[in-house]
Motif scaffolding. Structure first.
Motif, PDB file in Angstrom:
ATOM      1  N   PRO A  93     -61.269 100.099  54.125  1.00 18.42           N
ATOM      2  CA  PRO A  93     -61.181 101.341  54.897  1.00 18.42           C
ATOM      3  C   PRO A  93     -62.569 101.790  55.348  1.00 18.42           C
ATOM      4  O   PRO A  93     -63.459 102.016  54.525  1.00 18.42           O
ATOM      5  CB  PRO A  93     -60.571 102.334  53.892  1.00 18.42           C
ATOM      6  N   THR A  94     -62.771 101.887  56.655  1.00 16.03           N
ATOM      7  CA  THR A  94     -64.077 102.218  57.220  1.00 16.03           C
ATOM      8  C   THR A  94     -63.917 103.357  58.226  1.00 16.03           C
ATOM      9  O   THR A  94     -63.090 103.276  59.124  1.00 16.03           O
ATOM     10  CB  THR A  94     -64.699 100.992  57.916  1.00 16.03           C
ATOM     11  N   VAL A  95     -64.709 104.383  58.057  1.00 16.28           N
ATOM     12  CA  VAL A  95     -64.688 105.528  58.965  1.00 16.28           C
ATOM     13  C   VAL A  95     -65.931 105.462  59.851  1.00 16.28           C
ATOM     14  O   VAL A  95     -67.045 105.268  59.359  1.00 16.28           O
ATOM     15  CB  VAL A  95     -64.664 106.861  58.192  1.00 16.28           C
ATOM     16  N   ILE A  96     -65.728 105.616  61.167  1.00 16.83           N
ATOM     17  CA  ILE A  96     -66.832 105.622  62.113  1.00 16.83           C
ATOM     18  C   ILE A  96     -66.915 107.009  62.733  1.00 16.83           C
ATOM     19  O   ILE A  96     -65.970 107.475  63.365  1.00 16.83           O
ATOM     20  CB  ILE A  96     -66.651 104.543  63.186  1.00 16.83           C
ATOM     21  N   LYS A  97     -68.048 107.653  62.548  1.00 15.59           N
ATOM     22  CA  LYS A  97     -68.252 109.010  63.038  1.00 15.59           C
ATOM     23  C   LYS A  97     -69.347 109.006  64.094  1.00 15.59           C
ATOM     24  O   LYS A  97     -70.421 108.447  63.897  1.00 15.59           O
ATOM     25  CB  LYS A  97     -68.634 109.946  61.892  1.00 15.59           C
ATOM     26  N   THR A  98     -69.068 109.632  65.241  1.00 10.59           N
ATOM     27  CA  THR A  98     -70.026 109.734  66.335  1.00 10.59           C
ATOM     28  C   THR A  98     -70.398 111.196  66.539  1.00 10.59           C
ATOM     29  O   THR A  98     -69.524 112.049  66.715  1.00 10.59           O
ATOM     30  CB  THR A  98     -69.436 109.157  67.638  1.00 10.59           C
ATOM     31  N   THR A  99     -71.706 111.483  66.499  1.00 10.62           N
ATOM     32  CA  THR A  99     -72.199 112.850  66.680  1.00 10.62           C
ATOM     33  C   THR A  99     -73.239 112.866  67.791  1.00 10.62           C
ATOM     34  O   THR A  99     -73.802 111.826  68.154  1.00 10.62           O
ATOM     35  CB  THR A  99     -72.820 113.390  65.387  1.00 10.62           C
ATOM     36  N   TYR A 100     -73.511 114.062  68.331  1.00  8.73           N
ATOM     37  CA  TYR A 100     -74.530 114.186  69.366  1.00  8.73           C
ATOM     38  C   TYR A 100     -75.150 115.570  69.328  1.00  8.73           C
ATOM     39  O   TYR A 100     -74.555 116.533  68.827  1.00  8.73           O
ATOM     40  CB  TYR A 100     -73.935 113.904  70.753  1.00  8.73           C
ATOM     41  N   SER A 101     -76.357 115.651  69.857  1.00  9.63           N
ATOM     42  CA  SER A 101     -77.045 116.931  70.005  1.00  9.63           C
ATOM     43  C   SER A 101     -77.912 116.846  71.252  1.00  9.63           C
ATOM     44  O   SER A 101     -78.241 115.757  71.737  1.00  9.63           O
ATOM     45  CB  SER A 101     -77.889 117.248  68.765  1.00  9.63           C
ATOM     46  N   TYR A 102     -78.297 118.003  71.769  1.00 12.09           N
ATOM     47  CA  TYR A 102     -79.114 118.059  72.980  1.00 12.09           C
ATOM     48  C   TYR A 102     -80.490 118.610  72.636  1.00 12.09           C
ATOM     49  O   TYR A 102     -80.611 119.708  72.088  1.00 12.09           O
ATOM     50  CB  TYR A 102     -78.457 118.933  74.037  1.00 12.09           C
ATOM     51  N   GLY A 103     -81.515 117.815  72.946  1.00 16.40           N
ATOM     52  CA  GLY A 103     -82.870 118.260  72.707  1.00 16.40           C
ATOM     53  C   GLY A 103     -83.119 118.562  71.249  1.00 16.40           C
ATOM     54  O   GLY A 103     -82.784 117.774  70.360  1.00 16.40           O
ATOM     55  N   THR A 104     -83.681 119.732  71.004  1.00 22.71           N
ATOM     56  CA  THR A 104     -84.006 120.126  69.635  1.00 22.71           C
ATOM     57  C   THR A 104     -82.937 121.026  69.018  1.00 22.71           C
ATOM     58  O   THR A 104     -83.192 121.711  68.027  1.00 22.71           O
ATOM     59  CB  THR A 104     -85.358 120.873  69.624  1.00 22.71           C
ATOM     60  N   GLU A 105     -81.767 121.030  69.586  1.00 17.80           N
ATOM     61  CA  GLU A 105     -80.676 121.834  69.043  1.00 17.80           C
ATOM     62  C   GLU A 105     -80.423 121.483  67.582  1.00 17.80           C
ATOM     63  O   GLU A 105     -80.369 120.303  67.213  1.00 17.80           O
ATOM     64  CB  GLU A 105     -79.385 121.608  69.830  1.00 17.80           C
ATOM     65  N   GLN A 106     -80.288 122.486  66.762  1.00 16.49           N
ATOM     66  CA  GLN A 106     -80.000 122.262  65.351  1.00 16.49           C
ATOM     67  C   GLN A 106     -78.529 121.918  65.129  1.00 16.49           C
ATOM     68  O   GLN A 106     -78.183 121.230  64.173  1.00 16.49           O
ATOM     69  CB  GLN A 106     -80.372 123.511  64.539  1.00 16.49           C
ATOM     70  N   HIS A 107     -77.685 122.401  66.028  1.00 21.04           N
ATOM     71  CA  HIS A 107     -76.248 122.200  65.868  1.00 21.04           C
ATOM     72  C   HIS A 107     -75.856 120.805  66.357  1.00 21.04           C
ATOM     73  O   HIS A 107     -75.988 120.486  67.534  1.00 21.04           O
ATOM     74  CB  HIS A 107     -75.472 123.262  66.649  1.00 21.04           C
ATOM     75  N   VAL A 108     -75.402 119.991  65.441  1.00 28.08           N
ATOM     76  CA  VAL A 108     -74.945 118.635  65.762  1.00 28.08           C
ATOM     77  C   VAL A 108     -73.432 118.669  65.919  1.00 28.08           C
ATOM     78  O   VAL A 108     -72.713 119.122  65.019  1.00 28.08           O
ATOM     79  CB  VAL A 108     -75.358 117.632  64.667  1.00 28.08           C
ATOM     80  N   LYS A 109     -72.947 118.189  67.053  1.00 31.36           N
ATOM     81  CA  LYS A 109     -71.524 118.226  67.353  1.00 31.36           C
ATOM     82  C   LYS A 109     -70.885 116.870  67.095  1.00 31.36           C
ATOM     83  O   LYS A 109     -71.510 115.826  67.299  1.00 31.36           O
ATOM     84  CB  LYS A 109     -71.297 118.643  68.811  1.00 31.36           C
TER      85      LYS A 109
END
Length: 342
Positions: free
Chosen positions: A172-188
């Motif tokens: 069982p393998t989970v793949i998670k993709t996240t992104y942020s813009y510039g120096t934004e602290q909030h990672v989506k």
């Protein structure tokens, strides 16, 4: 009647008022226990790291799931109340020692484990045959480094990021993709899935910015975790889809011309505002030397100077008008024979 009612009320007060006090006193403790319940349940999961493997104690009493890496040496321990030896079984069949399976006291050692060694292991008392413990062995691989590719086929609306694991993990393998813009602290979070090859879309992208997006894809399973990170400027990853409805037809009374027509990619949102240029590749049947023509902001073209009665093949690609990013893949190839009287 009134006397009976008063007697009933008096009995109620003697029985239920003390009980109400006890409940009121216990309520804070019950509430605290309820709030801590997720922590208690979480503590039931016990992770023990060993060489080439991971053990996970599940909530099901007496059952352990043991994850191991294919090709490594796996050691299974018998949960015995006293020291000594144990009889080991695999799927309820007794295990005999071989060159790749050894028993040392209460431990079973599987050497260079492969997928045929998966199953439910159990250790038993040699005298009574009763089971001490049971272990479900699952074998596979830690995730490799994910391949990550981001492109914008629907500029300026969004960009798509796709990922792929070259080698299956068998676990069982989970793949998670996240992104942020510039120096934004909030990672989506863009996506979280168990699919080893998939994609997700990032909406409301920033245009004409020199500040990059940071996209990270992480693959995790019981044997490990690997990540890939890319910094992305949107205009540098523009890649339209191929043109649609490409057609090639002879022109009546024109022996050396063919009419090529197409439509902008259906995923390109506004070709009147965000213009495209097109690359035409054509070649005569039997030739391995295609010719290239680049034209801007039009959806038809007349190929001329062709050889009479010959058959020609054509494919078309689209590209951002100011050369941002890269061209699309080629459209499906079409063909036609030049017009003739016969």
């Amino acid at each position: 009647m009134a006397a009976g009612t008063n007697s009933l009320r008096s009995s109620y007060q003697r029985v239920y008022q003390p009980l109400s006090g006890l409940l009121a006193a216990a309520l804070p403790q019950v509430s605290k226990l309820y709030m801590e319940l997720p922590i208690i349940l979480g503590a039931v999961m016990v992770l023990l790291s060993t060489s080439g493997s991971t053990e996970c104690q599940h909530i099901q009493p007496g059952v352990i799931t043991h994850y191991g890496e294919i090709g490594s040496n796996i050691t299974l321990s018998c949960d015995m109340s006293a020291s000594g030896t144990a009889d080991w079984r695999l799927n309820d069949s007794r295990i005999m020692e071989t060159t790749d399976v050894k028993q040392m006291g209460n431990k079973l050692i599987i050497i260079n484990a492969h997928s045929s060694k998966e199953g439910e292991y159990s250790c038993h008392s040699p005298e009574t045959g009763s089971a001490y413990s049971r272990v479900s062995l699952l074998l596979g691989y830690a995730p490799g480094k994910p391949q990550l590719n981001c492109y914008s086929a629907s500029y300026p609306l969004n960009m798509t990021c796709s990922w792929k694991l070259e080698k299956p993990t068998n676990l069982p393998t989970v793949i998670k993709t996240t992104y942020s813009y510039g120096t934004e602290q909030h990672v989506k979070t863009c996506s979280s899935t168990e699919s080893l090859q998939d994609s997700c879309t990032i909406e409301d992208i920033k245009l004409f910015s020199k500040v990059p997006y940071t996209v990270k894809v992480t693959a995790t399973n019981p044997l490990g975790s690997r990540s890939t990170t890319k910094e992305i400027i949107v205009e540098k990853i523009i890649k339209p889809d191929p043109p649609a409805d490409v057609s090639l037809s002879p022109i009546p009374n024109q022996r050396k011309k063919l009419l090529l027509q197409w439509k902008p990619p259906v995923t390109w949102p506004n070709p009147q505002l965000f213009l495209l240029k097109y690359i035409i590749k054509y070649w005569q049947a039997g030739s391995d030397r295609p010719r290239m023509i680049e034209i801007s902001n039009q959806t038809s073209y007349t190929l001329s100077g062709l050889r009479s009665r010959a058959v020609y093949f054509v494919a078309v690609a689209a590209k951002d008008f100011v050369d941002n990013g890269q061209p699309s893949e080629w459209s499906p190839t079409v063909s036609a024979r030049l017009w003739s009287k016969e």
